[in-house]
Design a protein around this motif. Structure first.
Motif, PDB file in Angstrom:
ATOM      1  N   LEU A  34     -13.745  24.963  22.743  1.00  0.00           N
ATOM      2  CA  LEU A  34     -13.208  24.860  24.100  1.00  0.00           C
ATOM      3  C   LEU A  34     -13.498  23.501  24.723  1.00  0.00           C
ATOM      4  CD1 LEU A  34     -14.121  28.395  25.528  1.00  0.00           C
ATOM      5  CD2 LEU A  34     -11.882  27.591  24.742  1.00  0.00           C
ATOM      6  N   GLY A  35     -14.288  22.672  24.036  1.00  0.00           N
ATOM      7  CA  GLY A  35     -14.538  21.314  24.514  1.00  0.00           C
ATOM      8  C   GLY A  35     -15.953  21.039  24.964  1.00  0.00           C
ATOM      9  N   ASN A  77     -29.858  25.521  32.798  1.00  0.00           N
ATOM     10  CA  ASN A  77     -28.709  25.647  33.687  1.00  0.00           C
ATOM     11  C   ASN A  77     -27.540  24.894  33.075  1.00  0.00           C
ATOM     12  OD1 ASN A  77     -29.278  27.398  35.716  1.00  0.00           O
ATOM     13  ND2 ASN A  77     -29.787  25.861  37.250  1.00  0.00           N
ATOM     14  N   TRP A  78     -26.366  25.537  33.117  1.00  0.00           N
ATOM     15  CA  TRP A  78     -25.197  24.973  32.439  1.00  0.00           C
ATOM     16  C   TRP A  78     -23.940  25.399  33.173  1.00  0.00           C
ATOM     17  CZ3 TRP A  78     -22.154  27.779  28.289  1.00  0.00           C
ATOM     18  CH2 TRP A  78     -21.241  26.933  27.641  1.00  0.00           C
ATOM     19  N   VAL A  79     -23.087  24.453  33.491  1.00  0.00           N
ATOM     20  CA  VAL A  79     -21.769  24.749  34.046  1.00  0.00           C
ATOM     21  C   VAL A  79     -20.742  24.039  33.175  1.00  0.00           C
ATOM     22  CG1 VAL A  79     -22.467  25.191  36.432  1.00  0.00           C
ATOM     23  CG2 VAL A  79     -22.034  22.852  35.718  1.00  0.00           C
ATOM     24  N   LYS A  94      -8.603  26.442  25.877  1.00  0.00           N
ATOM     25  CA  LYS A  94      -8.295  26.830  24.512  1.00  0.00           C
ATOM     26  C   LYS A  94      -7.410  25.765  23.866  1.00  0.00           C
ATOM     27  CE  LYS A  94      -6.576  30.766  21.835  1.00  0.00           C
ATOM     28  NZ  LYS A  94      -5.988  32.137  21.908  1.00  0.00           N
ATOM     29  N   GLY A  95      -7.759  25.386  22.648  1.00  0.00           N
ATOM     30  CA  GLY A  95      -6.983  24.383  21.934  1.00  0.00           C
ATOM     31  C   GLY A  95      -7.241  22.961  22.387  1.00  0.00           C
ATOM     32  N   LEU A  96      -8.333  22.756  23.125  1.00  0.00           N
ATOM     33  CA  LEU A  96      -8.653  21.417  23.603  1.00  0.00           C
ATOM     34  C   LEU A  96      -9.044  20.519  22.436  1.00  0.00           C
ATOM     35  CD1 LEU A  96      -8.995  19.745  26.224  1.00  0.00           C
ATOM     36  CD2 LEU A  96     -11.397  20.417  26.217  1.00  0.00           C
ATOM     37  N   MET A  97      -8.347  19.410  22.272  1.00  0.00           N
ATOM     38  CA  MET A  97      -8.568  18.524  21.130  1.00  0.00           C
ATOM     39  C   MET A  97      -9.741  17.570  21.369  1.00  0.00           C
ATOM     40  SD  MET A  97      -6.328  19.709  19.155  1.00  0.00           S
ATOM     41  CE  MET A  97      -6.504  18.525  17.819  1.00  0.00           C
ATOM     42  N   ASN A  98     -10.041  17.286  22.643  1.00  0.00           N
ATOM     43  CA  ASN A  98     -11.113  16.361  22.970  1.00  0.00           C
ATOM     44  C   ASN A  98     -12.233  17.096  23.700  1.00  0.00           C
ATOM     45  OD1 ASN A  98      -9.618  14.041  22.026  1.00  0.00           O
ATOM     46  ND2 ASN A  98      -8.371  14.246  23.872  1.00  0.00           N
ATOM     47  N   LYS A  99     -13.327  16.411  23.941  1.00  0.00           N
ATOM     48  CA  LYS A  99     -14.427  16.987  24.684  1.00  0.00           C
ATOM     49  C   LYS A  99     -14.051  17.123  26.155  1.00  0.00           C
ATOM     50  CE  LYS A  99     -17.182  17.300  21.191  1.00  0.00           C
ATOM     51  NZ  LYS A  99     -17.542  18.631  20.639  1.00  0.00           N
ATOM     52  N   SER A 100     -14.438  18.230  26.746  1.00  0.00           N
ATOM     53  CA  SER A 100     -14.126  18.447  28.156  1.00  0.00           C
ATOM     54  C   SER A 100     -14.970  17.518  29.029  1.00  0.00           C
ATOM     55  CB  SER A 100     -14.413  19.900  28.534  1.00  0.00           C
ATOM     56  OG  SER A 100     -14.311  20.066  29.941  1.00  0.00           O
ATOM     57  N   PRO A 101     -14.357  16.904  30.042  1.00  0.00           N
ATOM     58  CA  PRO A 101     -15.131  16.069  30.963  1.00  0.00           C
ATOM     59  C   PRO A 101     -15.848  16.902  32.017  1.00  0.00           C
ATOM     60  CG  PRO A 101     -12.825  16.032  31.575  1.00  0.00           C
ATOM     61  CD  PRO A 101     -12.913  16.873  30.329  1.00  0.00           C
ATOM     62  N   CYS A 133     -10.851  18.378  39.676  1.00  0.00           N
ATOM     63  CA  CYS A 133      -9.436  18.707  39.482  1.00  0.00           C
ATOM     64  C   CYS A 133      -9.147  18.762  37.993  1.00  0.00           C
ATOM     65  CB  CYS A 133      -8.548  17.647  40.146  1.00  0.00           C
ATOM     66  SG  CYS A 133      -8.874  17.406  41.917  1.00  0.00           S
ATOM     67  N   ALA A 134      -8.799  19.923  37.518  1.00  0.00           N
ATOM     68  CA  ALA A 134      -8.506  20.107  36.099  1.00  0.00           C
ATOM     69  C   ALA A 134      -6.997  20.059  35.882  1.00  0.00           C
ATOM     70  CB  ALA A 134      -9.049  21.440  35.613  1.00  0.00           C
ATOM     71  N   PRO A 135      -6.534  19.254  34.936  1.00  0.00           N
ATOM     72  CA  PRO A 135      -5.093  19.207  34.671  1.00  0.00           C
ATOM     73  C   PRO A 135      -4.588  20.564  34.188  1.00  0.00           C
ATOM     74  CG  PRO A 135      -6.310  18.071  32.955  1.00  0.00           C
ATOM     75  CD  PRO A 135      -7.302  18.380  34.026  1.00  0.00           C
ATOM     76  N   ARG A 136      -3.358  20.880  34.531  1.00  0.00           N
ATOM     77  CA  ARG A 136      -2.796  22.181  34.142  1.00  0.00           C
ATOM     78  C   ARG A 136      -2.698  22.299  32.627  1.00  0.00           C
ATOM     79  NH1 ARG A 136      -0.850  24.881  38.523  1.00  0.00           N
ATOM     80  NH2 ARG A 136      -0.630  23.668  40.429  1.00  0.00           N
ATOM     81  N   LYS A 137      -2.573  21.184  31.949  1.00  0.00           N
ATOM     82  CA  LYS A 137      -2.578  21.187  30.485  1.00  0.00           C
ATOM     83  C   LYS A 137      -3.626  20.187  30.037  1.00  0.00           C
ATOM     84  CE  LYS A 137       2.212  22.580  29.693  1.00  0.00           C
ATOM     85  NZ  LYS A 137       3.499  22.248  29.015  1.00  0.00           N
ATOM     86  N   MET A 138      -4.682  20.692  29.405  1.00  0.00           N
ATOM     87  CA  MET A 138      -5.756  19.846  28.918  1.00  0.00           C
ATOM     88  C   MET A 138      -5.558  19.594  27.434  1.00  0.00           C
ATOM     89  SD  MET A 138      -8.986  21.552  30.979  1.00  0.00           S
ATOM     90  CE  MET A 138     -10.171  20.380  30.339  1.00  0.00           C
ATOM     91  N   ASP A 139      -5.380  18.344  27.043  1.00  0.00           N
ATOM     92  CA  ASP A 139      -5.137  17.980  25.647  1.00  0.00           C
ATOM     93  C   ASP A 139      -6.429  17.557  24.961  1.00  0.00           C
ATOM     94  OD1 ASP A 139      -2.395  18.447  26.031  1.00  0.00           O
ATOM     95  OD2 ASP A 139      -2.168  16.428  26.876  1.00  0.00           O
TER      96      ASP A 139
END
Length: 202
Positions: free
Chosen positions: A143-144, A156-158, A163-170, A196-202
């Protein structure tokens, strides 16, 4: 006649002194405040979704995630101005608090909120088991997540992933449980993440 002139001068002086006092106190403070409220109106900061500091662009989702801190502050998850989980909603618990969100063509639908680890997840959905085992960590990595591999007891973790995220989540924050640096006895300080999370995370 001389006495009458002196009296007039005294009265004039008292009148001028009174006018100066009124101008100094009333108009310098009160009139300034009244004029600002009358002509400019009271300054009001705009309210953004989830109470965030700024608004999000059109093709982005607003979110705020709070980890909670010991028994002082409970965790909460807000997405697009909808509080999915919080102490007020009474749907949080110890351990992993997870909300699944389905974004579809510019809209979002919270599928279900999971305040506790589940043993029987809904169909077509994988959720963590009771323990943070290697399989669970691998899922969050997909999931990134960059920090799930190092999570420990009472850390503590947030995290916000997709799903299908190709890169690490910021969108991830992690703080270790450390007796020397913990803000609360046995617990690290609260983590808060908004953005602000993009509607489609690549």
């Amino acid at each position: 006649v001389h006495s009458a002139g002196v009296i007039r001068l005294v009265l004039l002086f008292v009148t001028l002194l009174g006018m100066w006092f009124i101008m100094k106190t009333y108009f310098h403070h009160t009139w300034k405040a009244v004029s600002l409220r009358s002509w400019l109106g009271e300054a009001r900061l705009p309210r953004h979704k989830c109470g965030n500091q700024k608004s999000c662009p059109q093709n982005y989702f607003a979110f705020k995630i709070i980890s909670g801190a010991a028994n002082v502050v409970g965790p909460s998850i807000c997405f697009e101005d909808l509080v999915l989980m919080s102490s007020v909603k009474n749907n949080i618990g110890r351990g992993l608090n997870i909300a699944l969100v389905n974004g579809d063509q510019g809209s979002f639908l919270p599928q279900e909120s999971f305040p506790r680890p589940l043993h029987t997840p809904p169909s077509d959905t994988f959720l963590p088991s009771f323990r943070m085992n290697d399989k669970v960590r691998a899922y969050f990595t997909e999931l990134g997540s960059s920090h799930v591999g190092e999570l420990g007891f009472r850390d503590n973790w947030v995290f916000l992933g997709a799903k299908g995220l190709m890169n690490k989540s910021p969108f991830e924050k992690h703080i270790k449980n450390d007796q020397e640096t913990n803000k609360y006895e046995g617990w690290p300080e609260l983590l808060e993440m908004e953005g602000c999370a993009p509607r489609k995370m690549d």
